[in-house]
Design a protein around this motif. Structure first.
Motif, PDB file in Angstrom:
ATOM      1  N   MET A 172      28.009  36.092 -40.515  1.00  0.00           N
ATOM      2  CA  MET A 172      29.292  35.422 -40.603  1.00  0.00           C
ATOM      3  C   MET A 172      30.305  36.402 -41.204  1.00  0.00           C
ATOM      4  O   MET A 172      30.054  36.964 -42.261  1.00  0.00           O
ATOM      5  N   ASP A 173      31.398  36.605 -40.527  1.00  0.00           N
ATOM      6  CA  ASP A 173      32.416  37.547 -40.996  1.00  0.00           C
ATOM      7  C   ASP A 173      33.483  36.780 -41.773  1.00  0.00           C
ATOM      8  O   ASP A 173      34.437  36.245 -41.200  1.00  0.00           O
ATOM      9  N   TYR A 174      33.308  36.750 -43.076  1.00  0.00           N
ATOM     10  CA  TYR A 174      34.227  36.000 -43.923  1.00  0.00           C
ATOM     11  C   TYR A 174      35.641  36.560 -43.895  1.00  0.00           C
ATOM     12  O   TYR A 174      36.604  35.814 -44.035  1.00  0.00           O
ATOM     13  N   GLU A 175      35.774  37.852 -43.732  1.00  0.00           N
ATOM     14  CA  GLU A 175      37.110  38.461 -43.701  1.00  0.00           C
ATOM     15  C   GLU A 175      37.931  37.940 -42.512  1.00  0.00           C
ATOM     16  O   GLU A 175      39.101  37.593 -42.664  1.00  0.00           O
ATOM     17  N   ILE A 176      37.316  37.871 -41.349  1.00  0.00           N
ATOM     18  CA  ILE A 176      38.013  37.357 -40.161  1.00  0.00           C
ATOM     19  C   ILE A 176      38.337  35.879 -40.338  1.00  0.00           C
ATOM     20  O   ILE A 176      39.452  35.436 -40.032  1.00  0.00           O
ATOM     21  N   LEU A 177      37.375  35.114 -40.857  1.00  0.00           N
ATOM     22  CA  LEU A 177      37.618  33.689 -41.082  1.00  0.00           C
ATOM     23  C   LEU A 177      38.741  33.483 -42.099  1.00  0.00           C
ATOM     24  O   LEU A 177      39.569  32.587 -41.946  1.00  0.00           O
ATOM     25  N   ALA A 178      38.787  34.331 -43.119  1.00  0.00           N
ATOM     26  CA  ALA A 178      39.848  34.225 -44.128  1.00  0.00           C
ATOM     27  C   ALA A 178      41.216  34.558 -43.527  1.00  0.00           C
ATOM     28  O   ALA A 178      42.218  33.911 -43.859  1.00  0.00           O
ATOM     29  N   GLU A 179      41.277  35.537 -42.644  1.00  0.00           N
ATOM     30  CA  GLU A 179      42.547  35.865 -41.976  1.00  0.00           C
ATOM     31  C   GLU A 179      43.030  34.679 -41.146  1.00  0.00           C
ATOM     32  O   GLU A 179      44.218  34.336 -41.167  1.00  0.00           O
ATOM     33  N   ARG A 180      42.116  34.052 -40.425  1.00  0.00           N
ATOM     34  CA  ARG A 180      42.478  32.881 -39.618  1.00  0.00           C
ATOM     35  C   ARG A 180      42.913  31.721 -40.510  1.00  0.00           C
ATOM     36  O   ARG A 180      43.865  31.010 -40.202  1.00  0.00           O
ATOM     37  N   ALA A 181      42.185  31.545 -41.614  1.00  0.00           N
ATOM     38  CA  ALA A 181      42.511  30.459 -42.534  1.00  0.00           C
ATOM     39  C   ALA A 181      43.887  30.677 -43.156  1.00  0.00           C
ATOM     40  O   ALA A 181      44.680  29.738 -43.283  1.00  0.00           O
ATOM     41  N   ARG A 182      44.179  31.911 -43.524  1.00  0.00           N
ATOM     42  CA  ARG A 182      45.499  32.210 -44.105  1.00  0.00           C
ATOM     43  C   ARG A 182      46.607  31.833 -43.119  1.00  0.00           C
ATOM     44  O   ARG A 182      47.582  31.175 -43.491  1.00  0.00           O
ATOM     45  N   ALA A 183      46.446  32.221 -41.863  1.00  0.00           N
ATOM     46  CA  ALA A 183      47.457  31.900 -40.848  1.00  0.00           C
ATOM     47  C   ALA A 183      47.610  30.383 -40.690  1.00  0.00           C
ATOM     48  O   ALA A 183      48.730  29.870 -40.623  1.00  0.00           O
ATOM     49  N   ALA A 184      46.501  29.671 -40.634  1.00  0.00           N
ATOM     50  CA  ALA A 184      46.547  28.217 -40.477  1.00  0.00           C
ATOM     51  C   ALA A 184      47.199  27.555 -41.689  1.00  0.00           C
ATOM     52  O   ALA A 184      47.972  26.598 -41.554  1.00  0.00           O
ATOM     53  N   LEU A 237      38.119  30.418 -48.839  1.00  0.00           N
ATOM     54  CA  LEU A 237      39.320  30.119 -49.614  1.00  0.00           C
ATOM     55  C   LEU A 237      39.486  31.076 -50.797  1.00  0.00           C
ATOM     56  O   LEU A 237      40.616  31.401 -51.178  1.00  0.00           O
ATOM     57  N   ASP A 238      38.380  31.546 -51.366  1.00  0.00           N
ATOM     58  CA  ASP A 238      38.479  32.559 -52.425  1.00  0.00           C
ATOM     59  C   ASP A 238      39.111  33.833 -51.874  1.00  0.00           C
ATOM     60  O   ASP A 238      39.952  34.450 -52.526  1.00  0.00           O
ATOM     61  N   LEU A 239      38.723  34.222 -50.664  1.00  0.00           N
ATOM     62  CA  LEU A 239      39.301  35.420 -50.046  1.00  0.00           C
ATOM     63  C   LEU A 239      40.785  35.211 -49.727  1.00  0.00           C
ATOM     64  O   LEU A 239      41.604  36.119 -49.929  1.00  0.00           O
ATOM     65  N   VAL A 240      41.126  34.035 -49.238  1.00  0.00           N
ATOM     66  CA  VAL A 240      42.528  33.723 -48.954  1.00  0.00           C
ATOM     67  C   VAL A 240      43.337  33.787 -50.255  1.00  0.00           C
ATOM     68  O   VAL A 240      44.415  34.375 -50.302  1.00  0.00           O
ATOM     69  N   SER A 241      42.803  33.193 -51.317  1.00  0.00           N
ATOM     70  CA  SER A 241      43.502  33.203 -52.604  1.00  0.00           C
ATOM     71  C   SER A 241      43.684  34.617 -53.126  1.00  0.00           C
ATOM     72  O   SER A 241      44.750  34.959 -53.655  1.00  0.00           O
ATOM     73  N   GLN A 242      42.669  35.453 -52.978  1.00  0.00           N
ATOM     74  CA  GLN A 242      42.788  36.838 -53.443  1.00  0.00           C
ATOM     75  C   GLN A 242      43.866  37.580 -52.664  1.00  0.00           C
ATOM     76  O   GLN A 242      44.636  38.345 -53.228  1.00  0.00           O
ATOM     77  N   GLU A 243      43.949  37.335 -51.365  1.00  0.00           N
ATOM     78  CA  GLU A 243      45.002  37.947 -50.547  1.00  0.00           C
ATOM     79  C   GLU A 243      46.375  37.496 -51.038  1.00  0.00           C
ATOM     80  O   GLU A 243      47.312  38.306 -51.128  1.00  0.00           O
ATOM     81  N   CYS A 244      46.496  36.217 -51.376  1.00  0.00           N
ATOM     82  CA  CYS A 244      47.764  35.707 -51.899  1.00  0.00           C
ATOM     83  C   CYS A 244      48.111  36.386 -53.224  1.00  0.00           C
ATOM     84  O   CYS A 244      49.260  36.791 -53.439  1.00  0.00           O
TER      85      CYS A 244
END
Length: 101
Positions: free
Chosen positions: A1-13, A49-56
């Motif tokens: 599972m590629d969490y980085e790609i999923l986090a990028e998609r989640a950020r956009a959504a 969501l942790d990855l999305v939050s870190q990007e933020c």
């Protein structure tokens, strides 16, 4: 599972949700990022969501995680960390950070 790609998609959504002044349920977000429906969302979504939050944080933006809520309660799940700010205030900060287009 590629969490980085999923986090990028989640950020956009989630940015789209913020611009629409809405929240997403965990299930809606899972579908929006093409998360495998045969895999229980559980801890995987927390990691995403942790990855999305870190990007933020890296971008000096408010976390988008408060926009993801439980379908039954309309509030974030157990894994949500509020950082000392009431949840509804965090949601409003997202709405202000990403104005409607």
């Amino acid at each position: 599972m590629d969490y980085e790609i999923l986090a990028e998609r989640a950020r956009a959504a989630l940015i789209t949700a913020a611009m629409r002044r809405s929240t997403l349920t965990y299930g809606e977000l899972a579908r929006a990022i093409d998360f495998d429906p045969d895999v229980p969302v559980g801890h995987h979504m927390n990691r995403i969501l942790d990855l999305v939050s870190q990007e933020c944080i890296d971008r000096s933006e408010p976390s988008l995680a408060p926009l993801v809520v439980n379908e039954r309660t309309g509030e974030p799940g157990k894994g949500y960390r509020d950082g000392g700010e009431p949840w509804h205030k965090s949601v409003r900060r997202c709405f202000h950070a990403w104005p409607p287009v």
